[in-house]
Enzyme design. Structure first.
Site, mmCIF file in Angstrom:
data_model
loop_
_atom_site.group_PDB
_atom_site.id
_atom_site.type_symbol
_atom_site.label_atom_id
_atom_site.label_comp_id
_atom_site.label_asym_id
_atom_site.label_seq_id
_atom_site.Cartn_x
_atom_site.Cartn_y
_atom_site.Cartn_z
ATOM 1 N N ASP A 403 0.852 -1.192 0.000
ATOM 2 C CA ASP A 403 0.000 0.000 0.000
ATOM 3 C C ASP A 403 0.889 1.243 0.000
ATOM 4 O OD1 ASP A 403 -2.396 1.383 0.057
ATOM 5 O OD2 ASP A 403 -2.594 1.306 2.228
ATOM 6 N N GLU A 406 2.692 4.830 -4.166
ATOM 7 C CA GLU A 406 2.719 5.708 -5.355
ATOM 8 C C GLU A 406 4.093 6.367 -5.598
ATOM 9 O OE1 GLU A 406 -1.003 4.552 -4.255
ATOM 10 O OE2 GLU A 406 0.227 5.850 -2.985
ATOM 11 N N ASP A 484 -9.148 3.862 -2.812
ATOM 12 C CA ASP A 484 -10.015 4.331 -1.728
ATOM 13 C C ASP A 484 -11.302 4.935 -2.280
ATOM 14 O OD1 ASP A 484 -8.003 3.497 -0.093
ATOM 15 O OD2 ASP A 484 -7.205 5.488 0.304
#
Length: 847
Positions: A403, A406, A484
């Site tokens: 997670d 990015e 999300d």
């Protein structure tokens, strides 16, 4: 100090203090260099490849481009590569030589190696280079439809849309958000005649994909970069197969990973994890995986455990395994900046951190506070991380969740690290470059390292990695989810298109957070979402901190029953779904596909967003609160599509259709994948085509490990044919060394209207079914339709309640609100604390 080099790798630098990497130099690094070396030396060794090239392609590190030549434009030059029908386009031969290595291709050399093909491309892009930006345009016939572009929100058909490939932590994204968590600079164009063309901008940099003009593709990114086209081929499936020959296919997932996954942020103790898992078993709701979010860690330190709440992870996992559940654990890239923490100390010793322009490690805030970040562009870093993962697996780790990769960084306007940061990348990846070059591939390289570490940790099992950030080609290492999302009907509707777009961009193993991540689902929203989400390639429920419980039993008995029925459907369909993934792994074919794949020439199907295909199985759902799936007028492809179910029809479940000419393998209803046995009864649902024929395929192996690569599998091709009034079902061909299990084979011949006639025998033997007369078939169909209506009337629909009682703030508006000020429009969601989900700059139309 690391130097970003403009030289070709075939032309080594002549002085020892400069490392031989790739291409262009950034201004902040050039300045201190000028104090050491004479300008003449710098000019000769750093810029000698560029004099006859457009100097405007040399972007400076501060974002300002130096224009040293007039803009150039024209048709791109091409080379055939890879296989017939695939072409590489560059602005010039010099640009072809200057392009960075491909990180999308599984074999980067394949992009750079021409093949002897004498066929010219049907469509040739044009280009214009202005101030370091290469703008490419491809004009296609009027009536062309656009798809792909990777992980994008909004509509399925992309005409009128513009996106930017820049991996972004996009909590609460909306249909107009232009950059999400992954980057796929790829467009699938469906031509008016049903043929298809694929277009890949093979650049890791921020890329604008502009589809706002009908039948026109415009791509803009820092020069130079090649364009790769695939086709036109006869169908979109052929384009995806050809694309897979370039970027690789999906890793072969372990079969348990295709079951249902339950997650939340967070199940904050081992006791809670086991309670959730046991509740699934007590209630007879299928589930294969429980997930651990960041709260299992000691102070959010990766590779550690909170010894009070998770005192014995391995013991907890053993208890999960006893009831057929696997355990997946989160690992983030942000490593706490703390001396004495073993991960930080070993990383510092091995010099693996991303650096600032001054050569010092970059420190940014994430969950643990100040963090450093591994530089996955270096082989030594990937090996270091893989070793940590290998050791981590000894705690009972079945899968890993990457997670925040990015990479996300808190307390910054950009939500990521500065673009001036330095990656000391391997030469074969592009050498030493600043972060703007490697930003979009950071998540993929992390997932690759995690995948390799898991493989090292247990060579008899297949790794399962889920990544939030990715790049085109990430499917070689990891599954993904759509980030999300919000608990509302708009996001339920968008989730179908988002899963399909990822599949059309080479990533077949994806799904949304069922029920929505942010905010509180209502019972009807959660049940409807589970109804369709249980049939996505990746099926996981997940929600964030501060929300009500989002387990299948959390919304009342009516919703619980819908979830049970939906997941039992998935598990009955697992033999088919697993076969689809084997075919995708071997051939690059899609798993979930838009309805228009059944007939690419049918323009009616090109904008259908509430149905999709799993091979020949068509799933038609309701993604709105007002009508059930059976009440909608679904647009079906032409030809024969026969409705069926498993006696589980319900107003809140999708309706199922099987394409004429197909045989669908079905297993028994089970609670988890490990419960299935090879000797279990097998069912075949048969839908004949207009010629009275049907065919289907079933792949079987151990469900894990790599013995299938050595021939230990059974691939069975079934065929059915009507002769006079008898349908014969038989095995037409087999592949693999595995022996056929001794099992009962049930055959269900669909007649229409949900009616079917049944027969059974032994798998491998011919089975014969006598087809009734036309009048008897009519009576059977009428009777089946009456039974179907009776089941729907008897079912308890999920109550239409708009609010979840007792939730603080539920009285606030559930409609996003626009706030305008000057040139900006902010969209906020009041019911989740007023968080901003988008900022639109009106003059530039930038989101």
């Amino acid at each position: 100090m690391a130097l970003i080099n403009t030289r070709s790798p075939s032309t080594p630098l002549q002085f020892p203090l400069l490392r031989s990497h790739h291409r262009r130099i950034r201004a902040p690094l050039l300045l201190p260099l000028a104090r050491v070396f004479p300008q003449s030396l710098l000019s000769h060794h750093l810029f000698s490849p560029l004099p006859r090239r457009r100097r405007l392609a040399s972007r400076m590190g501060n974002g300002v481009s130096v224009a040293t030549a007039d803009p150039t434009a024209g048709k791109m030059v091409f080379q055939p590569i890879l296989e017939e029908g695939v072409f590489r386009f560059d602005c010039s031969g010099n640009d072809r030589d200057a392009a960075f290595p491909s990180l999308s291709f599984a074999d980067p050399k394949a992009r750079d190696t021409p093949i002897p093909v004498h066929k010219a491309p049907e469509y040739v892009p044009t280009f214009e280079c202005v101030y370091g930006q290469q703008k490419v345009e491809i004009k296609l016939p009027s009536g062309t439809s656009f798809y792909g572009t990777g992980e994008v929100s909004g509509q399925l058909e992309r005409t009128g849309k513009r996106v930017f490939t820049w991996n972004t932590d996009a909590w609460g994204f909306g249909p107009g958000t232009t950059s999400l968590y992954q980057s796929h600079p790829w467009v699938l164009a469906l031509l008016p005649d049903g043929k298809a063309l694929g277009v890949l901008a093979d650049t890791t940099r921020r890329c604008e994909i502009d589809l706002r003009e009908d039948s026109t593709i415009r791509l803009t990114a820092a020069a130079p970069y090649p364009i790769i086209t695939f086709g036109p081929f006869g169908s979109p499936t052929e384009v995806l197969v050809s694309l897979s020959h370039a970027i690789g296919t999906i890793f072969m997932p372990p079969k348990w990973s295709l079951g249902y996954h339950q997650c939340r942020w967070s199940y904050d103790s081992a006791d809670k994890v086991l309670k959730v898992a046991r509740t699934f078993r007590e209630k007879g709701i299928p589930c294969d995986v429980i997930w651990m979010d960041i709260d299992y860690m000691d102070g959010f330190r990766c590779f550690t455990f909170d010894h009070e709440r998770f005192p014995s992870p391995k013991s907890m996992v053993n208890d999960l395994h006893k009831i057929g559940c696997q355990a997946i654990w989160m690992l983030d890239p942000g490593i706490k900046y703390e001396e004495g923490y073993f991960v930080f100390d070993s990383g510092s010793k091995n010099d693996v951190w991303i650096q600032k322009a001054d050569g010092k490690p970059f420190v940014g805030d994430v969950w643990p506070g100040p963090c450093v970040f591994p530089d996955f562009t270096q082989q030594k870093t990937r090996s270091w991380w893989a070793d940590l993962v290998k050791d981590f697996m000894s705690n009972g780790v079945d899968g890993i969740w990457n997670d925040m990769n990015e990479p996300a960084v808190f307390r910054t306007i950009t939500k990521t690290m500065p673009e001036s940061n330095i990656h000391r990348g391997d030469d074969e990846l592009g050498g030493c470059q600043n972060h703007s070059h490697y930003h979009n591939v950071y998540g993929m390289l992390m997932a690759r390292s995690t995948y390799e570490g898991m493989k090292m940790g247990c060579r008899t099992k297949r790794p399962f990695v889920l990544t939030r950030a990715g790049f085109i080609g990430s499917q070689r290492y990891a599954a993904t989810w759509t980030g999300d999302n919000l608990s509302n009907w708009e996001h339920l509707h968008m989730s179908i298109s988002m899963v399909l777009q990822l599949g059309l961009s080479g990533q077949p193993l994806s799904g949304p957070d069922i029920g929505g991540f942010a905010g509180n689902a209502t019972a009807k929203l959660f049940g409807r979402w589970m109804g369709v989400g249980a049939l996505f390639p990746f099926s996981r429920g997940h929600t964030e901190q501060g929300t009500v419980d989002h387990e299948p039993w959390s919304f009342g008995e009516e919703c619980e029953e819908v979830c049970r029925l939906a997941l039992l459907r998935r598990y009955r369909l697992l033999p088919h779904i697993y076969t689809l993934f084997y075919m995708s792994h071997m051939n690059g074919t899609p798993v979930a596909a838009p309805t228009f794949f059944a007939d690419p020439q049918d323009s009616r199907l090109r904008t259908v967003e509430n149905s999709f295909l799993l091979g020949p199985l068509l799933i038609c759902s309701s993604t709105g609160p007002d009508q059930s799936a059976h009440e909608l007028s679904h647009i079906l492809p032409k030809g024969i599509w026969l409705p069926f179910d498993f006696g589980d029809s319900h107003p809140d479940l999708p309706t199922l259709f099987l394409q004429g000419g197909s045989i669908l393998p079905i297993g028994p209803p089970i609670q988890h994948v490990g419960e299935a046995k090879a000797e279990d009864d097998l069912s075949l649902f048969v839908a004949l085509d207009k010629d009275g024929k049907a065919a289907g395929v079933l792949f079987e192996d151990d469900g894990d490990g790599y013995e299938y690569t050595k021939g230990d599998f059974l691939l069975t091709y079934y065929a059915a044919e009507l002769d006079s009034s008898v349908v014969t079902v038989k095995v037409s061909k087999t592949e693999g060394l595995r022996k056929r299990p001794k099992r009962v084979l049930h055959v269900h011949l669909l007649l229409g209207g949900g009616a079917m006639i049944n027969s059974q025998g032994t798998d491998g033997d011919e089975i014969h079914i006598i087809v009734p007369s036309e009048s008897e078939v009519s009576n059977l169909v009428a009777e089946s339709e009456n039974q179907y209506r009776a089941r729907l009337e008897a079912a308890k629909p999920i109550p239409d309640v708009d609010e979840v009682s007792g939730v603080k703030g539920i009285e606030l508006s559930k409609i996003p609100i626009d706030l305008k000020s000057g040139d900006w429009v902010l969209k906020i969601v009041p019911w989740i604390g007023g968080r901003i989900i988008s900022m639109m700059h009106i003059p530039t139309d930038m989101d």
